[in-house]
Design an enzyme around this catalytic site. Sequence first.
Site, PDB file in Angstrom:
ATOM      1  N   ASN A 246      21.850  43.969  24.567  1.00 40.22           N
ATOM      2  CA  ASN A 246      22.090  42.621  25.108  1.00 40.22           C
ATOM      3  C   ASN A 246      21.133  41.645  24.447  1.00 40.22           C
ATOM      4  O   ASN A 246      20.386  42.008  23.551  1.00 40.22           O
ATOM      5  CB  ASN A 246      21.934  42.637  26.636  1.00 40.22           C
ATOM      6  N   LYS A 377      17.601  46.436  46.563  1.00 37.09           N
ATOM      7  CA  LYS A 377      16.689  47.199  45.711  1.00 37.09           C
ATOM      8  C   LYS A 377      15.275  47.275  46.298  1.00 37.09           C
ATOM      9  O   LYS A 377      14.358  47.781  45.658  1.00 37.09           O
ATOM     10  CB  LYS A 377      16.670  46.580  44.308  1.00 37.09           C
TER      11      LYS A 377
HETATM   12  O1  PMT Z   1      13.759  38.759  27.371  1.00 42.25           O
HETATM   13  P1  PMT Z   1      14.069  37.303  27.318  1.00 42.25           P
HETATM   14  O2  PMT Z   1      14.853  36.908  26.119  1.00 42.25           O
HETATM   15  O3  PMT Z   1      12.863  36.471  27.532  1.00 42.25           O
HETATM   16  O4  PMT Z   1      15.065  36.983  28.568  1.00 42.25           O
HETATM   17  C1  PMT Z   1      14.515  37.090  29.848  1.00 42.25           C
HETATM   18  C2  PMT Z   1      15.540  37.682  30.829  1.00 42.25           C
HETATM   19  C3  PMT Z   1      16.680  36.711  30.978  1.00 42.25           C
HETATM   20  C4  PMT Z   1      16.031  38.998  30.303  1.00 42.25           C
HETATM   21  C5  PMT Z   1      14.819  37.881  32.168  1.00 42.25           C
HETATM   22  O5  PMT Z   1      14.358  36.624  32.653  1.00 42.25           O
HETATM   23  C6  PMT Z   1      15.728  38.519  33.172  1.00 42.25           C
HETATM   24  O6  PMT Z   1      16.506  37.871  33.855  1.00 42.25           O
HETATM   25  N1  PMT Z   1      15.641  39.875  33.250  1.00 42.25           N
HETATM   26  C7  PMT Z   1      16.531  40.640  34.117  1.00 42.25           C
HETATM   27  C8  PMT Z   1      17.827  40.867  33.388  1.00 42.25           C
HETATM   28  C9  PMT Z   1      18.712  41.793  34.178  1.00 42.25           C
HETATM   29  O7  PMT Z   1      18.988  42.911  33.865  1.00 42.25           O
HETATM   30  O8  PMT Z   1      19.066  41.200  35.329  1.00 42.25           O
HETATM   31  P2  PMT Z   1      20.102  41.925  36.355  1.00 42.25           P
HETATM   32  O9  PMT Z   1      20.388  40.927  37.406  1.00 42.25           O
HETATM   33  O10 PMT Z   1      21.241  42.546  35.598  1.00 42.25           O
HETATM   34  O11 PMT Z   1      19.189  43.144  36.934  1.00 42.25           O
HETATM   35  C10 PMT Z   1      18.477  42.935  38.135  1.00 42.25           C
HETATM   36  C11 PMT Z   1      17.179  43.721  38.099  1.00 42.25           C
HETATM   37  O12 PMT Z   1      17.478  45.112  38.120  1.00 42.25           O
HETATM   38  C12 PMT Z   1      16.316  43.476  36.877  1.00 42.25           C
HETATM   39  O13 PMT Z   1      14.968  43.496  37.286  1.00 42.25           O
HETATM   40  C13 PMT Z   1      16.605  44.670  35.990  1.00 42.25           C
HETATM   41  O14 PMT Z   1      15.463  45.027  35.207  1.00 42.25           O
HETATM   42  C14 PMT Z   1      16.892  45.754  36.999  1.00 42.25           C
HETATM   43  N2  PMT Z   1      17.854  46.760  36.549  1.00 42.25           N
HETATM   44  C15 PMT Z   1      19.134  46.417  36.264  1.00 42.25           C
HETATM   45  C16 PMT Z   1      20.012  47.396  35.879  1.00 42.25           C
HETATM   46  C17 PMT Z   1      19.581  48.745  35.805  1.00 42.25           C
HETATM   47  N3  PMT Z   1      20.401  49.722  35.441  1.00 42.25           N
HETATM   48  N4  PMT Z   1      18.301  49.045  36.109  1.00 42.25           N
HETATM   49  C18 PMT Z   1      17.434  48.074  36.484  1.00 42.25           C
HETATM   50  O15 PMT Z   1      16.265  48.329  36.745  1.00 42.25           O
END
Ligand code: PMT
Length: 437
Positions: A246, A377
């Site tokens: 991504n 979570k």
């Molecule tokens: O890296 P940059 O270019 O600076 O961009 C920053 C960012 C946009 C990546 C960052 O600010 C951000 O939003 N990170 C979380 C991205 C993400 O996966 O969001 P989500 O809403 O899909 O996941 C929610 C949370 O669960 C996140 O903390 C993620 O790390 C975690 N997760 C998600 C899926 C998974 N299978 N395992 C996880 O731990």
Amino acid sequence: MLNGKKIVLGVTGGIAAYKAATLCSKLVQKGADVHVIMTASATQFITELTLQTLTRNAVYTDTFDEREPAVVSHINLADMADLVLVAPATANVIAKMAHGMADDMLTTTLLATTAPVMIAPAMNVHMYDHPAVKHNMNLLAERGTLMIEPGEGLLACGYVGKGRLEEPETIVDVVERFFAQRDEVSWKRSEPALVEAFALGGAQEGIQESMQSGVSVQNTLLKGKKVVVTAGGTIERIDPVRYITNDSSGKMGFAIAAAARDLGADVKLVMGSTQAQPPENVQIIPVQSAQDMYEAVSQEWDGADIVIKAAAVADYRPKEVYMEKIKKKGDTLSLELVKNIDILETLGKRKTHQYLIGFAAETQSLEMYAREKLERKNCDLIVANDVTRSGAGFGTDTNAVHIYDRDGLVEELELMSKEDVAHRLLRIAAERIAGRN
Ligand code: PMT
């Protein structure tokens, strides 16, 4: 320079209040946007009009002097501040700050702000040496309040000794270096203004001995804490030459790791696929897939104090990983994907002492989805960013986030550098942990 920095200046009732005029003038000349709050006794020494004229902003003295019905002044000032500076700080206001009193505009604003707080004490030499004053200043120091020690010399009361408000020029210089170096401050004892960056975790002795040696003094808000940060995207392989990933550059996670390092923490950075330079002086654990990331974080989990999941983890991976490059055949190629482990959710189920911070990358209904993730979570905080917003989210140097806890919105951070987001986030976490302990 202080361009654009919003500084809330608290002026309290000592003879040194007259120096507030020079201090305001010099801060404004450096580009700061200065908003003054005076205590009632301060108005005995200098007029509101003088400071209003110098700052070209309204001066506040009374908590209930609401000029705009839609705005609660002390909350507005508390939220807008990049720094709250109390100069001069009398023994009385120091006592009120140390014991959480909020009986006027200044002390109410001080309790409501999450911005850094810096005080410049000024009082009679015997007052400054009084055990009660020393005790109150140590209490403030333990909470991360920055101190600008008084100068020595002839005081207005005729005594000679330590208690004179540091010169406005020196205060401005300290404020400039604070912003320039954020939390890493290098002072030498030879310099006139000894700004002792005290902080959480009883590290004062560490601070003082490092000052004697003249080495740079790091803010130690997170000294002794183990912080684990994930950053970047994950790589879910299809075959030896293709994979799913991504747009995460790693910048947000890197900024958090660097800020935690600067705040004195022991930092482990679990790094996926990134397009930026990771910070120095942190332990980097490179990973590829979500499973790799889970295993790496699990290794550090038991000993961690704070875990911050800024990485963009793939929710799915190819059901089958081909050992040879898939040869091009027909017009379409279908890949069956299967669900990856949800690392954050799994950690949330295992949480004991750890302070767990998740991120939420959303494109709509930010609060709803973020708070749902926080609950599901079992996070202590969730940092939500609208990744479609200009200047925010993936790959940018800036971000705009809403930070939620179980009670709702903790803080909204308008578009700012990812470094500033990181520092504000870690201060909130540090204060929450301190409160818990
Ligand atoms: O890296 P940059 O270019 O600076 O961009 C920053 C960012 C946009 C990546 C960052 O600010 C951000 O939003 N990170 C979380 C991205 C993400 O996966 O969001 P989500 O809403 O899909 O996941 C929610 C949370 O669960 C996140 O903390 C993620 O790390 C975690 N997760 C998600 C899926 C998974 N299978 N395992 C996880 O731990």
